[in-house]
Design a protein around this motif. Structure first.
Motif, short mmCIF file in Angstrom:
data_model
loop_
_atom_site.label_atom_id
_atom_site.label_comp_id
_atom_site.label_asym_id
_atom_site.label_seq_id
_atom_site.Cartn_x
_atom_site.Cartn_y
_atom_site.Cartn_z
N LEU A 1 0.81 -1.22 0.00
CA LEU A 1 0.00 0.00 0.00
C LEU A 1 0.84 1.27 0.00
O LEU A 1 0.39 2.31 -0.51
CB LEU A 1 -0.93 0.00 1.22
N TYR A 2 2.05 1.19 0.58
CA TYR A 2 2.83 2.42 0.75
C TYR A 2 4.25 2.30 0.19
O TYR A 2 4.68 3.11 -0.62
CB TYR A 2 2.89 2.78 2.24
N GLY A 3 5.00 1.29 0.64
CA GLY A 3 6.42 1.21 0.31
C GLY A 3 6.69 1.03 -1.18
O GLY A 3 7.44 1.80 -1.79
N ILE A 4 6.08 0.00 -1.77
CA ILE A 4 6.34 -0.29 -3.19
C ILE A 4 5.85 0.84 -4.10
O ILE A 4 6.57 1.23 -5.03
CB ILE A 4 5.71 -1.63 -3.57
N PRO A 5 4.63 1.40 -3.89
CA PRO A 5 4.24 2.54 -4.74
C PRO A 5 5.19 3.73 -4.63
O PRO A 5 5.50 4.38 -5.64
CB PRO A 5 2.83 2.90 -4.23
N MET A 6 5.70 4.02 -3.41
CA MET A 6 6.64 5.14 -3.26
C MET A 6 7.96 4.84 -3.97
O MET A 6 8.51 5.70 -4.67
CB MET A 6 6.89 5.43 -1.78
N TRP B 1 8.38 2.85 -6.46
CA TRP B 1 8.08 2.88 -7.89
C TRP B 1 8.08 4.31 -8.41
O TRP B 1 8.70 4.61 -9.45
CB TRP B 1 6.74 2.22 -8.13
N SER B 2 7.38 5.21 -7.72
CA SER B 2 7.29 6.59 -8.17
C SER B 2 8.65 7.28 -8.15
O SER B 2 8.98 8.06 -9.05
CB SER B 2 6.29 7.37 -7.31
N GLN B 3 9.48 6.98 -7.13
CA GLN B 3 10.81 7.58 -7.07
C GLN B 3 11.71 7.05 -8.18
O GLN B 3 12.54 7.78 -8.72
CB GLN B 3 11.44 7.32 -5.70
N THR B 4 11.55 5.77 -8.53
CA THR B 4 12.32 5.21 -9.63
C THR B 4 11.96 5.87 -10.95
O THR B 4 12.84 6.24 -11.76
CB THR B 4 12.08 3.69 -9.73
N VAL B 5 10.66 6.06 -11.19
CA VAL B 5 10.22 6.73 -12.42
C VAL B 5 10.73 8.17 -12.46
O VAL B 5 11.21 8.65 -13.49
CB VAL B 5 8.67 6.70 -12.52
N ALA B 6 10.64 8.87 -11.31
CA ALA B 6 11.11 10.26 -11.26
C ALA B 6 12.61 10.33 -11.50
O ALA B 6 13.09 11.24 -12.19
CB ALA B 6 10.76 10.87 -9.90
N ALA B 7 13.37 9.38 -10.95
CA ALA B 7 14.82 9.38 -11.15
C ALA B 7 15.18 9.14 -12.61
O ALA B 7 16.05 9.81 -13.17
CB ALA B 7 15.47 8.32 -10.26
N LEU B 8 14.50 8.21 -13.24
CA LEU B 8 14.77 7.94 -14.66
C LEU B 8 14.39 9.15 -15.52
O LEU B 8 15.10 9.49 -16.48
CB LEU B 8 13.99 6.71 -15.12
N THR B 9 13.29 9.80 -15.16
CA THR B 9 12.84 10.95 -15.94
C THR B 9 13.83 12.12 -15.83
O THR B 9 13.96 12.92 -16.76
CB THR B 9 11.45 11.39 -15.46
N SER B 10 14.52 12.21 -14.69
CA SER B 10 15.42 13.34 -14.47
C SER B 10 16.83 13.12 -15.04
O SER B 10 17.67 14.01 -14.92
CB SER B 10 15.54 13.62 -12.97
N LEU C 1 17.79 15.07 0.44
CA LEU C 1 18.22 14.52 -0.85
C LEU C 1 17.03 13.94 -1.59
O LEU C 1 16.15 13.31 -1.00
CB LEU C 1 19.28 13.44 -0.62
N ASN C 2 16.98 14.17 -2.89
CA ASN C 2 15.88 13.64 -3.70
C ASN C 2 15.86 12.11 -3.68
O ASN C 2 16.91 11.46 -3.63
CB ASN C 2 16.01 14.11 -5.14
N TRP C 3 14.66 11.53 -3.75
CA TRP C 3 14.42 10.09 -3.86
C TRP C 3 15.16 9.31 -2.78
O TRP C 3 15.96 8.41 -3.06
CB TRP C 3 14.82 9.60 -5.26
N PRO C 4 14.91 9.62 -1.51
CA PRO C 4 15.66 8.96 -0.43
C PRO C 4 15.40 7.47 -0.33
O PRO C 4 16.32 6.70 -0.01
CB PRO C 4 15.17 9.70 0.83
N MET C 5 14.16 7.02 -0.60
CA MET C 5 13.90 5.59 -0.49
C MET C 5 14.64 4.81 -1.57
O MET C 5 15.19 3.73 -1.30
CB MET C 5 12.39 5.31 -0.58
N LEU C 6 14.68 5.34 -2.78
CA LEU C 6 15.39 4.67 -3.86
C LEU C 6 16.88 4.58 -3.55
O LEU C 6 17.50 3.51 -3.66
CB LEU C 6 15.16 5.42 -5.17
N LEU C 7 17.47 5.70 -3.14
CA LEU C 7 18.90 5.71 -2.82
C LEU C 7 19.20 4.87 -1.57
O LEU C 7 20.25 4.20 -1.50
CB LEU C 7 19.39 7.14 -2.62
N GLY C 8 18.30 4.89 -0.59
CA GLY C 8 18.49 4.05 0.59
C GLY C 8 18.44 2.57 0.26
O GLY C 8 19.23 1.78 0.79
#
Length: 336
Positions: A73-78, A80-89, A222-229
């Motif tokens: 409900l929370y972890g995977i969607p977040m 996912w969204s941070q991964t998409v944002a990182a790729l887009t940037s 820092l941007n996208w902390p969950m992805l980098l963590g």
């Protein structure tokens, strides 16, 4: 009939071949096996503290189901969204790097060849731009992906339940499958102990490092902390080299966010502190003598397995090295 030396070697090689060949098909069972093993270790701690085993297992399984629901409900969607944002940037990052190269070429024309540097950046932008677009095209959920997620959601908790509450029967059945050979009778419990200790300790390490790094990166903005963590935590799977490779996205994201600023240095320093604390405090605490191998041997294992099997080889290098080490020690004892 196989000799005393060849039988355990054939058994070990055959088991490895089956896992490599059918790992994708058995993925839900392997994931459930890992989860059950982690929960069983926590149950042992609760039992030693005085809690009956059955209530301990029931409570831990309930916590696992709640954690799985929270992740969905929370972890995977977040993440996912941070991964998409990182790729887009990534195009923004490449533009910043291009500006940096232009600045360096202008400041140090005698040291840097401007034509070669700019051509390299142009090639990099074109190549990465195409790859990013391909990845973004693959990210939207397909019907097959949703079906696989549904299968995992049903099979993994169900398999974890049976593995936890029928542990003794399952282990007894596997024990009967081991050939009655003195080397294998010694090898099997040692492999279970060493590999099991490594897997359990490494899983706890990844979870703890990922959580700490995520909170630390979030606290410094820092941007996208969950992805980098998550990348920081998973880097623990590859000895030494993993920490070096995982530092690259942290530095790049910090540079894309702040440019040539002191904040980039602080981000790298924070990452280094986390890795040093992991290597000098957390790893010894969780795994103690589980690995029991010299760092040079681990690096050689990573290079060989990575060169043969790619990314999967990098991830499986340490368990393979441990298995070979235990096998050789057992064979030497048997020959003596």
């Amino acid at each position: 009939m196989m000799s005393g030396t060849m039988l355990p070697v054939a058994f070990t090689v055959g088991t490895t071949f089956l896992l490599l060949s059918f790992g994708n098909l058995l993925a839900p069972v392997l994931i459930a096996l890992l989860v059950a093993y982690l929960l069983d270790g926590l149950a042992d701690i609760l039992v030693r503290a005085g809690l009956p085993r059955l209530p301990a297992l029931g409570g831990l399984f309930g916590l696992f189901v709640c954690a799985l629901a929270a992740a969905l409900l929370y972890g995977i969607p977040m993440l996912w969204s941070q991964t998409v944002a990182a790729l887009t940037s990534i195009p923004v990052l490449l533009q910043r790097l291009n500006d940096l190269v232009v600045t360096l070429v202008s400041a140090y024309p005698d040291l840097l060849d401007g034509t070669d540097a700019l051509e390299l950046m142009a090639s990099l932008r074109q190549d990465l731009g195409g790859r990013v677009q391909t990845l973004l095209g693959l990210l939207p959920a397909s019907a097959e992906m949703l079906l696989n997620i549904g299968i995992y959601l049903v099979l993994v908790p169900l398999t974890v339940f049976f593995l936890l509450f029928d542990k003794n029967r399952i282990l007894a059945w596997f024990g009967r499958m081991v050939p009655a050979h003195p080397v294998l009778q010694r090898l099997w419990p040692r492999l279970v102990d060493r590999l099991g200790g490594y897997v359990r300790g490494k899983a706890y390490e990844i979870l703890i490092v990922s959580a700490v790094a995520t909170v630390a990166f979030y606290a410094m903005g820092l941007n996208w902390p969950m992805l980098l963590g998550t990348i920081t935590g998973v880097s623990a799977l590859i000895p030494i080299l993993g920490a070096v490779v995982a530092a690259v996205p942290v530095v790049l994201v910090a540079y894309a966010q702040w440019g040539l600023d002191l904040q980039v240095v602080w981000a790298l320093a924070l990452y280094a502190i986390i890795q040093v604390a992991d290597g000098n405090l957390l790893q010894p605490l969780l795994m103690a003598e589980t690995v029991g191998m010299h760092p040079v041997a681990l690096i050689v294992a990573v290079l060989i397995c990575g060169g043969i099997w790619g990314i999967w080889g990098l991830l499986l290098a340490v368990p393979a090295a441990i298995a070979v080490h235990v096998l050789l020690d057992t064979l030497v004892e048997y020959r003596e």
